[in-house]
Motif scaffolding. Sequence first.
Motif, PDB file in Angstrom:
ATOM      1  N   ILE A  50       1.342  -1.180  -0.107  1.00 49.04           N
ATOM      2  CA  ILE A  50       0.211   0.095   0.421  1.00 49.04           C
ATOM      3  C   ILE A  50       0.666   1.155   0.223  1.00 49.04           C
ATOM      4  O   ILE A  50       2.595   1.274   0.319  1.00 49.04           O
ATOM      5  N   ASP A  51       0.459   2.358  -0.401  1.00 51.07           N
ATOM      6  CA  ASP A  51       1.205   3.762  -0.659  1.00 51.07           C
ATOM      7  C   ASP A  51       1.648   3.827   0.439  1.00 51.07           C
ATOM      8  O   ASP A  51       1.933   3.729   1.610  1.00 51.07           O
ATOM      9  N   LYS A  52       3.186   4.710   0.111  1.00 47.23           N
ATOM     10  CA  LYS A  52       3.883   5.570   1.383  1.00 47.23           C
ATOM     11  C   LYS A  52       2.837   6.560   2.955  1.00 47.23           C
ATOM     12  O   LYS A  52       3.448   6.426   3.417  1.00 47.23           O
ATOM     13  N   TYR A  53       2.532   7.455   1.855  1.00 42.09           N
ATOM     14  CA  TYR A  53       1.222   7.873   2.735  1.00 42.09           C
ATOM     15  C   TYR A  53       0.860   7.406   3.305  1.00 42.09           C
ATOM     16  O   TYR A  53      -0.004   8.197   4.762  1.00 42.09           O
ATOM     17  N   SER A  54      -0.589   6.198   3.242  1.00 45.14           N
ATOM     18  CA  SER A  54      -1.081   4.925   3.822  1.00 45.14           C
ATOM     19  C   SER A  54      -0.232   4.832   5.297  1.00 45.14           C
ATOM     20  O   SER A  54      -1.423   4.722   6.102  1.00 45.14           O
ATOM     21  N   ARG A  55       1.190   4.558   4.351  1.00 39.77           N
ATOM     22  CA  ARG A  55       1.868   3.506   5.964  1.00 39.77           C
ATOM     23  C   ARG A  55       2.438   4.094   6.501  1.00 39.77           C
ATOM     24  O   ARG A  55       2.782   4.182   7.697  1.00 39.77           O
ATOM     25  N   THR A  56       2.977   6.243   6.100  1.00 38.58           N
ATOM     26  CA  THR A  56       3.017   7.318   7.041  1.00 38.58           C
ATOM     27  C   THR A  56       1.934   7.344   8.130  1.00 38.58           C
ATOM     28  O   THR A  56       2.190   7.801   9.363  1.00 38.58           O
ATOM     29  N   ARG A  57       0.768   7.495   7.833  1.00 38.67           N
ATOM     30  CA  ARG A  57      -0.520   7.770   9.156  1.00 38.67           C
ATOM     31  C   ARG A  57      -0.663   6.454   9.897  1.00 38.67           C
ATOM     32  O   ARG A  57      -0.616   6.598  10.937  1.00 38.67           O
ATOM     33  N   MET A  58      -0.412   5.223   9.346  1.00 39.63           N
ATOM     34  CA  MET A  58      -0.255   3.942   9.998  1.00 39.63           C
ATOM     35  C   MET A  58       0.944   4.373  11.221  1.00 39.63           C
ATOM     36  O   MET A  58       0.659   4.206  12.291  1.00 39.63           O
ATOM     37  N   ALA A  59       1.644   4.897  10.837  1.00 39.59           N
ATOM     38  CA  ALA A  59       3.230   5.547  12.030  1.00 39.59           C
ATOM     39  C   ALA A  59       3.331   6.023  13.136  1.00 39.59           C
ATOM     40  O   ALA A  59       3.168   6.100  13.927  1.00 39.59           O
ATOM     41  N   LEU A  60       2.211   7.339  11.967  1.00 39.60           N
ATOM     42  CA  LEU A  60       2.397   8.293  12.737  1.00 39.60           C
ATOM     43  C   LEU A  60       0.685   8.224  14.269  1.00 39.60           C
ATOM     44  O   LEU A  60       1.027   8.351  15.649  1.00 39.60           O
ATOM     45  N   LYS A  61      -0.103   7.122  13.821  1.00 40.30           N
ATOM     46  CA  LYS A  61      -1.440   6.692  15.001  1.00 40.30           C
ATOM     47  C   LYS A  61      -0.481   5.191  15.937  1.00 40.30           C
ATOM     48  O   LYS A  61      -1.277   5.138  17.368  1.00 40.30           O
TER      49      LYS A  61
END
Length: 417
Positions: A50-61
Motif C-alpha cells: 500500500i502507498d507510502k502516505y497510508s503507511r505514514t499515517r499508520m506509523a504516526l497513529k
Amino acid sequence: MKITGIVTEYNPFHNGHLYHLQETRRLTGADYVVVVMSGNFIQRGGPAFIDKYSRTRMALKAGADLVLELPVRYATSSAENFAKGSVAILNNLGNVSSLCFGSETGALDKLNKVAEFIVSDDKQYHQLIAESVKDGFSYPVARKKALLTCLGQSDDIPLNTMLEQPNNILGIEYLKALKIFNSTIKPFTMKRIANHYHDAELLQDMQETSINSATAIRQEYFKTETLYKLKTSLPGFVYEILSESEGKTYPVHEQDFSQMLYYKLRMLETSQLIEFLDVSEDLARGIKKELVNYQNYTDFAFCLKSKRYTLTRIYRTFMHILLGIKQNQFNPSDSRAFSPYLRVLGLKKSSSAILKEAKSSNFPIITKMADAKKILSKEAYSLLEEDIFASDIYNQVVYSKFNTKLPNEFLQSPVIL
C-alpha cells in the motif's frame, strides 16, 4: 530532548512493528521517535503493498513522531546501501541520539564485532570474497564464507547462524554505517520475537493479538483476498485504514508491473542495461538471452535465478531498470553527500520541535516539493527526481488497477496528525 531513530518499511504495519516502537521508547528513554521509511518501493525489489502516505499515517497513529522517506535508490538496494542511506538521514537530522533496530540474536556486542572486522578493511577478507564471486557464488554467500574463514565459528559469535538471518545482516550494516560516517548515534538492538522476517505462513493461534511477519501477512492476503483473517495480526487503526482503502489503492504486487518491465527490457540493449544499479554485464546478457521466454515479472525473475544471482538481487535489478536508477554517484563516506536532504512524509503537530531544531543546522528539509529545486544542489535534486518518478509509476499502476487517482508528489502534502 532525547530522539531515537528507527528504520522501517511497514509493508504493512503490524503488531510486531507496534512492539518495536514501544520497546524502542522503553530501551532508549526517547522523548521522540523518528522513523526512516521506504517509500513506494521496498528492499526486496518490489512495490509496497500500500502507498507510502497510508503507511505514514499508520506509523504516526502508532506513536511515531516524524516520518522521513528513504530515497528509492537506497530503499531498493542491498542491505549495505539500505542501511547507509537510513543512517545518513538520521545522522543528518543532527539531533538523533540513538538508533534502535531488531535482530534475531538480540546481542549488540556480537553484531558489533562482525561490523568492526568488516570496516577494518582486511585484505584477506576482500580477496576471499573476490575468489568466491569469481567461482560463481552470490555476494551474500561469498561474504559469509569469507567471514567464517577470517573470524571462525565459535559459541561466542555463531556466525553460521547469524549470517543467515536477515535482521542480523541488516543490523551489522547499520553498525557499519555508523562507523563509516563517524556518527555519535548510539546503537541499541532488541531480539525479534515470534514470526521471522521471511516466514510466509501466519502463526495459528486463538489469541486476540498475534505477531506475524509482513511477508506472512501479505502472502495470506494474496491467497485469500480478505482482510478478516489478518485482524489479529494488525493493530486496530491499521485494520481500519486497510479496510477503508481495500480495492481502492491496494494491494499492489510486482506482477502489476509485468508489461511495463517487458517494454523496458525489450527496448534496451545490453550496453544500456549495464548502466543501471546492480546490473552486471553477465546478468544483462542473461536478460537479453532469456527475454524470449518472458511471461511476467515473477516468472522471469525465477528464469534468471542462479547460483550467482539470488532472486532478491534479480528483483532489485528489475526495479532499478524499471525506475531508471543508474550506478551510484554519491560519496559513500560522507553522510551529507550520501543522503543530501531530508524528505518529510509525515509529522505529529506535538512533535514539531524536532524539525525546528533540525532546521537550525541549515541542512535541506523538504516539506513542500515545489520548494525543492530552489534549496537543493543539482546532484541532490537528481536523487529526489528518482523518487518523484518512482511515485508517478506507482500511482499510474494504482490508477490502472483500481481506477483511483493518487495525488502526485507536487500535490500531496505531508501527513499531519
